[in-house]
Design a protein around this motif. Structure first.
Motif, PDB file in Angstrom:
ATOM      1  N   ILE A 332       8.069  88.859  -7.424  1.00  0.00           N
ATOM      2  CA  ILE A 332       8.622  88.180  -8.609  1.00  0.00           C
ATOM      3  C   ILE A 332       9.144  89.205  -9.617  1.00  0.00           C
ATOM      4  CG2 ILE A 332       8.125  86.609 -10.527  1.00  0.00           C
ATOM      5  CD1 ILE A 332       8.000  85.218  -7.845  1.00  0.00           C
ATOM      6  N   LEU A 333       8.355  90.262  -9.838  1.00  0.00           N
ATOM      7  CA  LEU A 333       8.767  91.298 -10.794  1.00  0.00           C
ATOM      8  C   LEU A 333      10.050  91.989 -10.351  1.00  0.00           C
ATOM      9  CD1 LEU A 333       5.449  93.021 -11.951  1.00  0.00           C
ATOM     10  CD2 LEU A 333       7.132  91.856 -13.377  1.00  0.00           C
ATOM     11  N   LEU A 334      10.107  92.304  -9.041  1.00  0.00           N
ATOM     12  CA  LEU A 334      11.312  92.994  -8.538  1.00  0.00           C
ATOM     13  C   LEU A 334      12.540  92.092  -8.638  1.00  0.00           C
ATOM     14  CD1 LEU A 334       9.839  94.876  -5.455  1.00  0.00           C
ATOM     15  CD2 LEU A 334      10.895  95.914  -7.468  1.00  0.00           C
ATOM     16  N   GLU A 335      12.355  90.811  -8.338  1.00  0.00           N
ATOM     17  CA  GLU A 335      13.489  89.873  -8.479  1.00  0.00           C
ATOM     18  C   GLU A 335      13.969  89.863  -9.920  1.00  0.00           C
ATOM     19  OE1 GLU A 335      11.960  86.546  -5.257  1.00  0.00           O
ATOM     20  OE2 GLU A 335      12.827  85.870  -7.163  1.00  0.00           O
ATOM     21  N   GLY A 336      13.003  89.762 -10.825  1.00  0.00           N
ATOM     22  CA  GLY A 336      13.363  89.719 -12.243  1.00  0.00           C
ATOM     23  C   GLY A 336      14.095  90.979 -12.664  1.00  0.00           C
ATOM     24  N   LEU A 337      13.573  92.133 -12.234  1.00  0.00           N
ATOM     25  CA  LEU A 337      14.212  93.391 -12.639  1.00  0.00           C
ATOM     26  C   LEU A 337      15.596  93.534 -12.009  1.00  0.00           C
ATOM     27  CD1 LEU A 337      11.163  95.816 -12.539  1.00  0.00           C
ATOM     28  CD2 LEU A 337      12.551  95.225 -14.525  1.00  0.00           C
ATOM     29  N   ALA A 338      15.726  93.048 -10.776  1.00  0.00           N
ATOM     30  CA  ALA A 338      17.036  93.150 -10.106  1.00  0.00           C
ATOM     31  C   ALA A 338      18.067  92.279 -10.822  1.00  0.00           C
ATOM     32  CB  ALA A 338      16.918  92.725  -8.645  1.00  0.00           C
ATOM     33  N   VAL A 339      17.689  91.026 -11.039  1.00  0.00           N
ATOM     34  CA  VAL A 339      18.614  90.110 -11.719  1.00  0.00           C
ATOM     35  C   VAL A 339      18.834  90.571 -13.164  1.00  0.00           C
ATOM     36  CG1 VAL A 339      18.858  87.758 -12.571  1.00  0.00           C
ATOM     37  CG2 VAL A 339      18.070  88.150 -10.247  1.00  0.00           C
ATOM     38  N   GLY A 340      17.733  90.951 -13.807  1.00  0.00           N
ATOM     39  CA  GLY A 340      17.841  91.419 -15.189  1.00  0.00           C
ATOM     40  C   GLY A 340      18.664  92.684 -15.284  1.00  0.00           C
ATOM     41  N   GLY A 341      18.444  93.609 -14.348  1.00  0.00           N
ATOM     42  CA  GLY A 341      19.195  94.856 -14.361  1.00  0.00           C
ATOM     43  C   GLY A 341      20.675  94.623 -14.144  1.00  0.00           C
ATOM     44  N   GLY A 342      20.981  93.732 -13.188  1.00  0.00           N
ATOM     45  CA  GLY A 342      22.384  93.413 -12.940  1.00  0.00           C
ATOM     46  C   GLY A 342      23.034  92.773 -14.150  1.00  0.00           C
ATOM     47  N   GLY A 343      22.305  91.808 -14.736  1.00  0.00           N
ATOM     48  CA  GLY A 343      22.823  91.151 -15.934  1.00  0.00           C
ATOM     49  C   GLY A 343      22.968  92.134 -17.086  1.00  0.00           C
ATOM     50  N   ALA A 344      21.991  93.051 -17.203  1.00  0.00           N
ATOM     51  CA  ALA A 344      22.049  94.038 -18.283  1.00  0.00           C
ATOM     52  C   ALA A 344      23.282  94.928 -18.146  1.00  0.00           C
ATOM     53  CB  ALA A 344      20.787  94.888 -18.274  1.00  0.00           C
ATOM     54  N   LEU A 345      23.566  95.359 -16.904  1.00  0.00           N
ATOM     55  CA  LEU A 345      24.751  96.211 -16.685  1.00  0.00           C
ATOM     56  C   LEU A 345      26.023  95.469 -17.088  1.00  0.00           C
ATOM     57  CD1 LEU A 345      23.990  97.928 -13.274  1.00  0.00           C
ATOM     58  CD2 LEU A 345      24.403  99.060 -15.465  1.00  0.00           C
ATOM     59  N   LEU A 346      26.098  94.207 -16.676  1.00  0.00           N
ATOM     60  CA  LEU A 346      27.272  93.399 -17.024  1.00  0.00           C
ATOM     61  C   LEU A 346      27.381  93.234 -18.529  1.00  0.00           C
ATOM     62  CD1 LEU A 346      27.334  90.423 -14.499  1.00  0.00           C
ATOM     63  CD2 LEU A 346      29.240  91.958 -15.035  1.00  0.00           C
ATOM     64  N   GLY A 347      26.264  92.902 -19.151  1.00  0.00           N
ATOM     65  CA  GLY A 347      26.263  92.641 -20.592  1.00  0.00           C
ATOM     66  C   GLY A 347      26.643  93.871 -21.389  1.00  0.00           C
ATOM     67  N   VAL A 348      26.049  95.010 -21.025  1.00  0.00           N
ATOM     68  CA  VAL A 348      26.351  96.247 -21.745  1.00  0.00           C
ATOM     69  C   VAL A 348      27.811  96.646 -21.512  1.00  0.00           C
ATOM     70  CG1 VAL A 348      25.820  98.700 -21.807  1.00  0.00           C
ATOM     71  CG2 VAL A 348      23.977  97.054 -21.816  1.00  0.00           C
ATOM     72  N   ALA A 349      28.298  96.422 -20.298  1.00  0.00           N
ATOM     73  CA  ALA A 349      29.704  96.755 -20.004  1.00  0.00           C
ATOM     74  C   ALA A 349      30.665  95.877 -20.808  1.00  0.00           C
ATOM     75  CB  ALA A 349      29.976  96.606 -18.508  1.00  0.00           C
ATOM     76  N   ALA A 350      30.262  94.626 -21.033  1.00  0.00           N
ATOM     77  CA  ALA A 350      31.146  93.704 -21.780  1.00  0.00           C
ATOM     78  C   ALA A 350      31.055  93.922 -23.286  1.00  0.00           C
ATOM     79  CB  ALA A 350      30.782  92.261 -21.447  1.00  0.00           C
ATOM     80  N   SER A 351      30.003  94.590 -23.725  1.00  0.00           N
ATOM     81  CA  SER A 351      29.766  94.719 -25.168  1.00  0.00           C
ATOM     82  C   SER A 351      30.913  95.380 -25.936  1.00  0.00           C
ATOM     83  CB  SER A 351      28.458  95.476 -25.400  1.00  0.00           C
ATOM     84  OG  SER A 351      28.270  95.688 -26.761  1.00  0.00           O
ATOM     85  N   PRO A 352      31.540  96.463 -25.449  1.00  0.00           N
ATOM     86  CA  PRO A 352      32.645  97.057 -26.215  1.00  0.00           C
ATOM     87  C   PRO A 352      33.780  96.071 -26.468  1.00  0.00           C
ATOM     88  CG  PRO A 352      31.928  98.577 -24.528  1.00  0.00           C
ATOM     89  CD  PRO A 352      31.207  97.294 -24.277  1.00  0.00           C
ATOM     90  N   ALA A 353      34.098  95.266 -25.481  1.00  0.00           N
ATOM     91  CA  ALA A 353      35.182  94.289 -25.656  1.00  0.00           C
ATOM     92  C   ALA A 353      34.783  93.227 -26.674  1.00  0.00           C
ATOM     93  CB  ALA A 353      35.521  93.636 -24.314  1.00  0.00           C
ATOM     94  N   VAL A 354      33.545  92.749 -26.574  1.00  0.00           N
ATOM     95  CA  VAL A 354      33.074  91.733 -27.515  1.00  0.00           C
ATOM     96  C   VAL A 354      33.019  92.316 -28.928  1.00  0.00           C
ATOM     97  CG1 VAL A 354      31.092  90.291 -28.130  1.00  0.00           C
ATOM     98  CG2 VAL A 354      31.792  90.489 -25.747  1.00  0.00           C
TER      99      VAL A 354
END
Lengths: 407, 416
Positions: A332-354
């Protein structure tokens, strides 16, 4: 190591088995991380811009004036400041000084008119005031008919700093008028103030001597137009090591009895007050950001709990097949970190544009620094792990028999 | 019952879901709640303040501009006749009056030297009697007009009209007029539009002082106990000018005023309502639009979160969906149910966030010492917020609706 690899593969398989849920979960993390990074970026950039502008105002600059900003004096009275006072004050401070006469006037060019603060001064003003030029050059001491305009004023009259160069302006004051050629344009030290100048409602209520930093000055040689009953001031730049109170004291002392009657102040004291106000604003905003982030992590924990509680049957089967509580918890923890990590990368990458989109109406453009990104990313992943901990422990505590009743 | 008739029940179910699990709902809807509040709060203040400034200028003195000498002591104009020149050159000024003041011994009130225009410029209304005549002004006749509190204080027992007033240091004056009491909001408002009685008024003054603006010596402005006399009786040039300018033109008129005086070699300071100048600046609209951007971002976040939660809840509700399918609900009915529920659920977030935004506006207004900072419900923005959140909710319901529509009731019942 083999066990870890197996757990990772299991987590990956579990994510692949529920694509829609995984994508939405990653999207949730992406928006949370994007919002957190953008908010932090805006706060930090805003603070940096304010600090940069305040530093440009001249932390080591003081002025002595013979017209107190809020005092009383009987008129008319000859100026307390004399020729030679600039040299005396410069020597006392171990720095440089320039004299000026300041008055309000009207300036017109190319069919446009504007109010202007007319500063009649010497070429030393450039170094003492820390003037940066947007175009052209400062005038020479005996260069009659030359002037410089502040950037805002140049844009009001000519449309741009470049177009102002070489242009003719007419300065009027107390019934007298004279024409000047623009030899230079002075940069505005305060970011994009021109866009928001109409939001300074106190400009007209400030005495003229405190409006030298308003950004609407026209600088002329002291041999130029006689501004009538203008106010004299001496601007001085002292070494950075000298405390502002000591600088003021030395300036007064250098002028003897006259110094007691003059109004002298150091910009650093005023700038420090403004910095303090900015710091309080930043602390308040950071506190709000932290609270909102905590709420966002609570939300993530809620969703994670919801997600895990719907997988009781799957967990029961895994336990029945021989998986330990630690295996389930780790999955469960690894799933969360994987999904969270992927989402975090996307979110941080989108932040400059936002951030660029949000700050288009502000006085600065958001810029992200590596330490801000690392703070959000690292802290965020830790938060994700914490958010998934409770659901993971809950899933691990499930008895296979109870879980299989879900089927 | 036909399944389609259950549409209103979806609305009720969505609302009940919020009530059944308030903490979870608040957590899920927090982005929409905060975004709605952030979108409405500045708009409420912007709308309320602009309305107060532009339509109720008499109540808040938003059309009042005061000009004084920069050194705080000297006359603002060399003569009273110069006021006519100012009115000719500056057509945006609808009324102008000069004021010279002298303290009345043993009192906190003032003897104000004025001309006939004073009543119009300062929006003073006569309760009884008449204004000064031109002859009385030009000759400096021993007549006076009493402000409301002066009449009560100096003539507590009866009508002061045509009575003689004796003041220390002045020859006897005949009372020719008595003014009505001015609105409390005007009496409380200082030259920059700050409420003198507000708890944070001193703090605001300290902030203004740090920005280079010291309080002006205008004690007569907020008193209602002054005595007006023809200016010749004081034998002084006007120390202050009180101008009336339409509120929407104040901001642009001020630089022109300063230029007018500068061309005549006069350094002046111009005081006008600070909040008015901000709320009529076109740049403020751009800043207020940041709140709309924040709302849209928060709405997007909220939609993603609601979609996630709704998708996860489909599994919890699989029996309910199977029963509905068994009762005859079509795929379209199931899809509509989930879409409407998501839409209403998100709208519930706006229903919490919009009042929160109004509450924040009220709190902000209460803390602001400016008399002109008011709040009003921005109905258009409220309607747009609800419409946007409902539309966002519909979008959030797409994935769960698709998942729910694919559920096979036979499979669900066989596992029960």
């Amino acid at each position: 190591m083999r066990r870890l690899r197996a757990r990772i593969l299991l987590a990956a398989g579990s994510i692949r088995a529920r694509p829609l849920e995984s994508v939405l979960m990653a999207a949730t993390f992406a928006v949370v991380f994007c919002a957190a990074t953008t908010a932090l970026g805006l706060l930090r950039t805003g603070r940096r811009e304010i600090d940069r502008a305040l530093a440009k105002l001249g932390q080591d600059v003081g002025q002595a004036v013979d017209a107190p900003s809020a005092g009383r004096r009987r008129r008319p009275r000859p100026s307390l400041l004399e020729e030679g006072d600039a040299a005396r004050i410069a020597q006392a401070l171990g720095g440089r000084a320039a004299m000026a006469t300041v008055a309000l006037g009207a300036v017109s060019a190319a069919g446009r008119r504007s109010s202007a603060i007319v500063v009649a001064t010497d070429p030393e003003w450039r170094e003492v005031a820390g003037v940066e030029l947007a175009a052209g050059r400062f005038f020479e001491r005996s260069e009659r008919g030359a002037c410089l305009l502040d950037d805002i004023l140049a844009r009001d009259l000519f449309g741009s700093a470049e177009k102002a160069l070489g242009g003719r302006v007419r300065l009027e004051r107390a019934g007298a008028a004279e024409e000047f050629t623009v030899r230079g344009v002075v940069s505005d030290p305060i970011f994009e103030r021109a866009r928001f100048r109409n939001l300074d409602p106190l400009a007209s209520a400030r005495p003229i001597l405190l409006r030298v930093l308003d950004g609407i000055c026209a600088y002329i040689p002291r041999s130029g137009i006689d501004p009538g009953n203008g106010h004299s001031l001496c601007l001085a730049r002292h070494p950075a090591s000298l405390a502002p109170e000591e600088a003021v004291r030395r300036a007064r002392e250098a002028l003897g009895e006259r110094g007691e009657k003059l109004f002298a102040w150091a910009r650093r004291t005023w700038i420090e007050r403004l910095e303090k106000m900015a710091a309080y604003g930043e602390i308040f905003s950071s506190a709000v950001w932290t609270i909102v982030l905590a709420l966002a992590l609570a939300l993530v924990a809620t969703i994670a709990l919801l997600a895990v509680s719907g997988r009781a049957a799957e967990i029961g089967i895994r336990r029945a097949e021989g998986a330990t509580r630690a295996d389930v918890c780790a999955q469960i923890l690894l799933e969360g970190l994987a999904v969270g990590g992927g989402g975090a990368l996307l979110g941080v990458a989108a932040s400059p544009a936002v951030g660029a989109w949000l700050s288009r109406n502000l006085f600065f453009r958001m810029s992200l620094r590596a330490e801000d990104v690392l703070l959000v990313f690292g802290g965020g992943l830790l938060g994700v792990a914490l958010a998934y901990l409770a659901p993971a422990l809950r899933a691990a505590r499930l008895e296979p028999v109870e879980a299989l009743r879900e089927l | 019952m036909r399944p389609r008739a259950r549409a209103p029940l979806c609305v009720r179910e969505a609302a009940l879901e919020v009530a059944r699990r308030p903490v979870r709902s608040l957590l899920v809807l927090q982005a929409i709640i905060l975004g709605s509040a952030a979108g409405i709060f500045p708009r409420a203040i912007y709308r309320g303040s602009r309305e107060a400034a532009l339509t109720r200028s008499g109540e808040y003195a938003s059309d009042r501009v005061i000009v004084g000498a920069a050194d705080g002591e000297g006359p603002v104009l060399p003569s009273w006749e110069a006021i006519d020149e100012l009115l000719r050159e500056r057509p945006e000024i609808s009324a102008a009056a000069g004021i010279a003041e002298r303290e009345i011994e043993g009192s906190s009130a003032f003897l104000l030297g004025a001309d006939r225009r004073d009543l119009d410029a300062r929006r003073l209304v006569l309760r009884a009697g008449r204004n000064f005549s031109e002859d009385e002004i030009s000759s400096g006749a021993p007549v006076c007009i009493l402000e409301a509190q002066a009449a009560k204080r100096l003539f507590p027992s009866g009508d002061p009209l045509e009575k003689t007033l004796e003041l220390p240091g002045s020859e006897p004056l005949r009372v020719i007029g008595v003014l009505r009491e001015r609105p409390r909001s005007v009496l409380r408002s200082d030259e920059l539009g700050l409420d003198k009685d507000h708890a944070l008024g001193l703090f605001a003054q300290a902030v203004f002082a740090s920005l280079g603006v010291a309080p002006a010596d205008l004690a007569w402005l907020n008193a209602d106990g002054n005595v007006l006399v023809p200016w010749r009786r004081l034998g002084a040039a006007p120390r202050w000018l009180v101008l009336r300018i339409a509120p929407e033109r104040v901001r642009t008129a001020i630089p022109d005023l300063q230029r007018h005086f500068a061309l005549r070699g006069l350094d002046v300071v111009v005081y006008a309502n600070v909040a008015l100048q901000i709320f009529t600046a076109p740049e403020l609209e751009a800043l207020v639009s940041v709140s709309r951007d924040i709302f849209l971002l928060c709405l997007f976040m909220g939609v993603v979160v609601v979609a996630n939660v709704a998708l996860l809840s489909v599994r919890e509700r699989r029996r309910e969906i199977a029963i509905r399918r068994a009762e005859g609900a079509t795929t379209a009915d199931i899809v509509l149910q989930f879409l409407v529920e998501s839409g209403v659920f998100c709208t519930a977030g706006a229903a919490i966030g919009v009042p929160l935004g109004i509450l924040l506006a009220w709190a902000r207004v209460s803390l602001d010492p400016s008399v002109l900072v008011r709040w009003a419900i921005p109905w258009r923005d409220v309607a747009a917020t609800f419409a946007a959140t409902f539309a966002g909710g519909l979008a959030a319901g797409i994935a769960p609706a698709w998942r729910a529509a694919r559920l096979d009731p036979v499979e669900v019942f066989s596992r029960a």
